[in-house]
Scaffold this motif. Structure first.
Motif, mmCIF file in Angstrom:
data_model
loop_
_atom_site.group_PDB
_atom_site.id
_atom_site.type_symbol
_atom_site.label_atom_id
_atom_site.label_comp_id
_atom_site.label_asym_id
_atom_site.label_seq_id
_atom_site.Cartn_x
_atom_site.Cartn_y
_atom_site.Cartn_z
ATOM 1 N N GLU A 177 0.833 -1.211 0.000
ATOM 2 C CA GLU A 177 0.000 0.000 0.000
ATOM 3 C C GLU A 177 0.863 1.254 0.000
ATOM 4 O O GLU A 177 0.554 2.234 -0.692
ATOM 5 N N VAL A 178 1.950 1.249 0.784
ATOM 6 C CA VAL A 178 2.823 2.424 0.831
ATOM 7 C C VAL A 178 3.468 2.662 -0.533
ATOM 8 O O VAL A 178 3.501 3.799 -1.042
ATOM 9 N N ALA A 179 3.999 1.588 -1.143
ATOM 10 C CA ALA A 179 4.648 1.739 -2.447
ATOM 11 C C ALA A 179 3.654 2.219 -3.501
ATOM 12 O O ALA A 179 3.947 3.142 -4.272
ATOM 13 N N ASN A 180 2.477 1.634 -3.522
ATOM 14 C CA ASN A 180 1.468 2.063 -4.500
ATOM 15 C C ASN A 180 1.017 3.495 -4.241
ATOM 16 O O ASN A 180 0.732 4.248 -5.187
ATOM 17 N N VAL A 190 11.130 4.068 -6.745
ATOM 18 C CA VAL A 190 10.809 3.660 -5.377
ATOM 19 C C VAL A 190 11.707 2.492 -4.999
ATOM 20 O O VAL A 190 12.001 1.604 -5.820
ATOM 21 N N ALA A 191 12.147 2.474 -3.731
ATOM 22 C CA ALA A 191 12.945 1.364 -3.203
ATOM 23 C C ALA A 191 12.482 1.072 -1.786
ATOM 24 O O ALA A 191 12.059 1.980 -1.054
ATOM 25 N N VAL A 192 12.554 -0.197 -1.384
ATOM 26 C CA VAL A 192 12.207 -0.634 -0.030
ATOM 27 C C VAL A 192 13.464 -1.203 0.613
ATOM 28 O O VAL A 192 13.997 -2.218 0.150
ATOM 29 N N ASN A 193 13.955 -0.526 1.652
ATOM 30 C CA ASN A 193 15.189 -0.927 2.328
ATOM 31 C C ASN A 193 16.325 -1.156 1.331
ATOM 32 O O ASN A 193 17.090 -2.126 1.429
ATOM 33 N N VAL A 223 10.733 3.074 2.951
ATOM 34 C CA VAL A 223 10.295 3.140 1.558
ATOM 35 C C VAL A 223 10.730 4.499 1.027
ATOM 36 O O VAL A 223 10.205 5.539 1.444
ATOM 37 N N THR A 224 11.707 4.500 0.131
ATOM 38 C CA THR A 224 12.303 5.721 -0.393
ATOM 39 C C THR A 224 11.777 5.981 -1.802
ATOM 40 O O THR A 224 11.687 5.045 -2.602
ATOM 41 N N ALA A 225 11.453 7.224 -2.088
ATOM 42 C CA ALA A 225 10.903 7.566 -3.400
ATOM 43 C C ALA A 225 11.479 8.891 -3.871
ATOM 44 O O ALA A 225 11.676 9.815 -3.078
ATOM 45 N N ILE A 226 11.754 8.964 -5.159
ATOM 46 C CA ILE A 226 12.192 10.195 -5.802
ATOM 47 C C ILE A 226 11.064 10.676 -6.695
ATOM 48 O O ILE A 226 10.490 9.891 -7.469
ATOM 49 N N GLY A 227 10.715 11.964 -6.575
ATOM 50 C CA GLY A 227 9.598 12.473 -7.349
ATOM 51 C C GLY A 227 9.443 13.970 -7.206
ATOM 52 O O GLY A 227 10.345 14.668 -6.720
ATOM 53 N N PRO A 228 8.285 14.511 -7.576
ATOM 54 C CA PRO A 228 8.067 15.965 -7.567
ATOM 55 C C PRO A 228 7.998 16.517 -6.142
ATOM 56 O O PRO A 228 7.912 15.776 -5.159
ATOM 57 N N ASP A 229 8.009 17.833 -6.049
ATOM 58 C CA ASP A 229 8.055 18.489 -4.744
ATOM 59 C C ASP A 229 6.787 18.254 -3.923
ATOM 60 O O ASP A 229 6.851 18.214 -2.693
ATOM 61 N N ASP A 230 5.646 18.123 -4.577
ATOM 62 C CA ASP A 230 4.394 17.948 -3.840
ATOM 63 C C ASP A 230 4.044 16.479 -3.597
ATOM 64 O O ASP A 230 2.923 16.160 -3.205
#
Length: 291
Positions: A177-180, A190-193, A223-230
């Protein structure tokens, strides 16, 4: 006409009976028999005592043998468990070493490809963008980290050991759920650990462990994610964050979010199998000849 005598209408009271006849009838009979027959001969008393002593010794030996078997079984079980743990750690170390070799070979292939295509060519730039989007290349950028961890352990009043309360363990579907939720909020990677997610990645449970692409991850889960500022604001307003808030309130599962600059997400650990569409090879109608 003879009158029948009626017995008492009620049975005698138990306490009254005990005070009137304090000695059990069996003891009275034994005492009377002993008085009539006299004391048992000495050899009978010695034989009876020896027999009782022999029975006690045999019972003691049985307890001692059982204790030794239990202790030996626990020791053997502990040694087997330690051996399995060492074997698992050795296999994990070999897997990490092979993964390092695969990463080195991937970097070497990328360098040879850049040399063949030209460092500044448009083809190389487009290829790198596709690799980053599919998870086959390392990416850097600003993003967020969502940390989810199991509930704080509690002391079991029976065993005195610390155990995770029922329902307080993070499940694979929670991480899904967090990744989605991050993907829906606009995440580009997105990466998990540290395990990079791709279009074919799986997050599954094996026993009490959570596997990300068949590699185990443990709490706390980042759970690490790269994306837009918002992206973080959109994630916190979505259903995944609402689920985490409910888990925290009901089961004590903790979660936290933070914005980070210059995050680095590694490439996926395994190559993604490519799937191609196949053209229809059915024969076309034979054209009719013209005049």
């Amino acid at each position: 006409m003879t009158e029948r005598s009626e017995g008492p209408r009620f049975a005698p009271d138990l306490l009254t009976e005990m005070f009137q006849n304090p000695l059990d009838p069996g003891y009275a009979d034994a005492a009377a028999r002993r008085a009539a027959e006299g004391p048992k001969p000495r050899w009978s008393r010695v034989t009876s005592g020896g027999f009782r002593l022999l029975v006690l010794v045999a019972i003691g030996l049985l307890f001692a043998v059982a204790y030794r078997h239990v202790v030996a079984g626990e020791s053997e079980s502990s040694r087997a468990h330690a051996g399995l743990v060492d074997e698992a750690r050795g296999a994990q170390a070999r897997t990490d070493d092979l993964q390092g070799q695969a990463d080195a070979l991937r970097d070497e292939v990328a360098a040879l490809r850049a040399e063949a295509l030209g460092a500044g060519s448009g083809e190389l730039r487009a290829l790198r963008e596709r690799e980053a989007a599919t998870g086959l290349a390392k990416v850097t950028g600003d993003g967020v980290i969502v940390t989810v961890s199991d509930a704080a352990p509690q002391v079991d009043p029976t065993t005195g050991k610390q155990v995770t309360p029922e329902g307080g363990r993070v499940l694979d579907k929670d991480l899904q759920e967090v990744a989605n939720g991050l993907w829906a909020a606009g995440a580009e990677a997105v990466a998990v650990n540290g395990q990079r997610l791709t279009a074919t990645s799986t997050i599954r449970t094996a026993g009490s462990a959570i596997l990300v692409d068949f590699r185990p991850v443990t709490s706390p889960y980042q759970v690490t994610a790269i994306g837009p500022d918002d992206m973080l604001d959109r994630f916190l307003a979505g259903p995944a964050a609402a689920l985490l808030r409910g888990l925290k309130t009901q089961y004590g599962i903790d979660f936290a979010t933070s914005r980070r600059d210059d995050l680095i997400l590694p490439a996926a650990g395994t190559d993604i199998p490519l799937r191609f569409a196949r053209p229809d090879v059915s024969p076309s109608p034979t054209p009719t000849g013209g005049g």
